[in-house]
Design an enzyme around this catalytic site. Structure first.
Site, PDB file in Angstrom:
ATOM      1  N   TYR A  84     -41.497 -70.150 -39.096  1.00  0.00           N
ATOM      2  CA  TYR A  84     -42.380 -69.006 -39.300  1.00  0.00           C
ATOM      3  C   TYR A  84     -43.776 -69.426 -39.761  1.00  0.00           C
ATOM      4  O   TYR A  84     -44.710 -68.635 -39.690  1.00  0.00           O
ATOM      5  CB  TYR A  84     -41.806 -68.047 -40.352  1.00  0.00           C
ATOM      6  CG  TYR A  84     -40.491 -67.407 -40.014  1.00  0.00           C
ATOM      7  CD1 TYR A  84     -39.893 -67.539 -38.764  1.00  0.00           C
ATOM      8  CD2 TYR A  84     -39.820 -66.649 -40.977  1.00  0.00           C
ATOM      9  CE1 TYR A  84     -38.678 -66.953 -38.485  1.00  0.00           C
ATOM     10  CE2 TYR A  84     -38.604 -66.044 -40.706  1.00  0.00           C
ATOM     11  CZ  TYR A  84     -38.034 -66.201 -39.458  1.00  0.00           C
ATOM     12  OH  TYR A  84     -36.828 -65.615 -39.192  1.00  0.00           O
ATOM     13  N   HIS A 102     -31.096 -72.665 -38.375  1.00  0.00           N
ATOM     14  CA  HIS A 102     -31.680 -71.462 -37.776  1.00  0.00           C
ATOM     15  C   HIS A 102     -31.042 -71.080 -36.446  1.00  0.00           C
ATOM     16  O   HIS A 102     -30.968 -69.894 -36.099  1.00  0.00           O
ATOM     17  CB  HIS A 102     -33.184 -71.688 -37.565  1.00  0.00           C
ATOM     18  CG  HIS A 102     -33.987 -70.438 -37.524  1.00  0.00           C
ATOM     19  ND1 HIS A 102     -35.318 -70.400 -37.807  1.00  0.00           N
ATOM     20  CD2 HIS A 102     -33.649 -69.159 -37.236  1.00  0.00           C
ATOM     21  CE1 HIS A 102     -35.781 -69.164 -37.697  1.00  0.00           C
ATOM     22  NE2 HIS A 102     -34.773 -68.392 -37.341  1.00  0.00           N
TER      23      HIS A 102
END
Length: 316
Positions: free
Chosen positions: A82, A140
């Site tokens: 991110y 992730h």
């Protein structure tokens, strides 16, 4: 495999048929406060309501995190990919809230799979977040960036990454460890080998795709579910059934969808960069009442398997 799984808005909104009797006007029923936390299998308390920060950077993410803290949200979900961990750290540092009172989740990205890369990634996460530990550290994605989905390298490298997370846990640098976007097969593969079992699986859950079988597999293994894309990447906010239930319960469409996920046993991490929307995610507002069973059933009836985000089922 794809490097990440951004939500892709679906353009053809379909309204599932729901019997009118299921939508009889009823207000949200008061209840004793739903426990604010989920007790993970290792004893760590996971806040049921958090803030997602995907695609939020700079002043946007700073505004969002500040608003979340103001409204009692104490779980901030981020990830290496991110690119906003430093911005989040700055807000938390200046907030005056003790570190122990904020639950931070971060994730090792698909570009960082494998022993060497994952080890460096974990060190970098702590450095960017200006902390000695994260509360929850996840893999992730079950695949490896720039690697074919059918390649055995996916399984080999995610296993190496998991062993790095286990060491982070043993060293006290992660209070809990888990995975994200793992299918039942990926999860079972890990459970069969792990010395430290995963305590969380974060994946897409909403009324159109409740992932009942995967949630049941997680529950049977003592793995808590953190739901993302609870609002259908914004698409479900426009659904006629959701709008009707919102009107009948004096809740917003977002609150209706989040309450559905919460009442299905998930933790939620809705994302917004707008303070007026984040105010709707207050744990006090979401956990002090519950939707009546008729409305839950009406939302259940929206199930059609639609997936808004990337699908990991093809990754070996």
């Amino acid at each position: 495999s794809r490097a990440y799984h951004p939500c892709t808005l679906w353009s053809g909104l379909q309204h599932a048929y729901v019997p009118r009797a299921l939508l009889a006007s009823r207000s949200a029923a008061p209840m004793g406060d739903m426990n604010n936390v989920i007790k993970l299998a290792n004893g760590v308390d996971l806040p049921r309501v958090g803030l997602g920060t995907f695609r939020a950077t700079g002043n946007d993410v700073k505004t969002a995190v500040s608003a979340a803290l103001k409204h009692g949200i104490r779980h901030i979900d981020t990830a290496a990919i991110y690119k906003n961990e430093q911005d989040i750290a700055a807000v938390l540092r200046d907030s005056g809230i003790p570190r122990k009172d904020v639950f931070i989740t971060s994730k090792v990205s698909p570009y960082q799979q494998g022993t060497q890369k994952a080890t460096q990634a974990c060190q970098d996460i702590l450095q960017r977040l200006e902390t000695d530990y994260v509360d929850l550290l996840l893999i992730h994605w079950p695949g490896v960036a720039r690697t074919d989905a059918s390649s055995p390298a996916n399984a080999e490298q995610r296993w190496q990454t998991w062993q790095v997370l286990e060491q982070m846990y043993r060293d006290g640098k992660a209070r809990a460890i888990g995975v994200s976007n793992y299918t039942t097969a990926h999860l079972q593969e890990l459970l069969d080998k792990a010395a430290v079992r995963p305590v969380v699986n974060q994946f897409e859950v909403h009324p159109r795709r409740p992932e009942t079988a995967l949630r049941q597999a997680c529950a049977a293994a003592g793995v808590a579910v953190v739901a993302y894309a609870s609002l259908g990447c914004g698409d479900l906010l426009k659904h006629g059934v959701v709008k009707q239930i919102a009107a009948q319960t004096a809740k917003t469409e977002a609150q209706v969808l989040l309450m559905w996920s919460l009442q299905r046993g998930c933790a939620v991490i809705p994302k917004s960069v707008h303070p007026e929307y984040i105010a709707q995610y207050s744990p006090k507002l979401l956990l002090s009442q519950q939707l009546p069973s008729t409305h839950m059933t009406a939302l259940d009836a929206l199930q059609d398997g639609h997936k808004y985000c990337w699908d990991a089922s093809g990754i070996l």
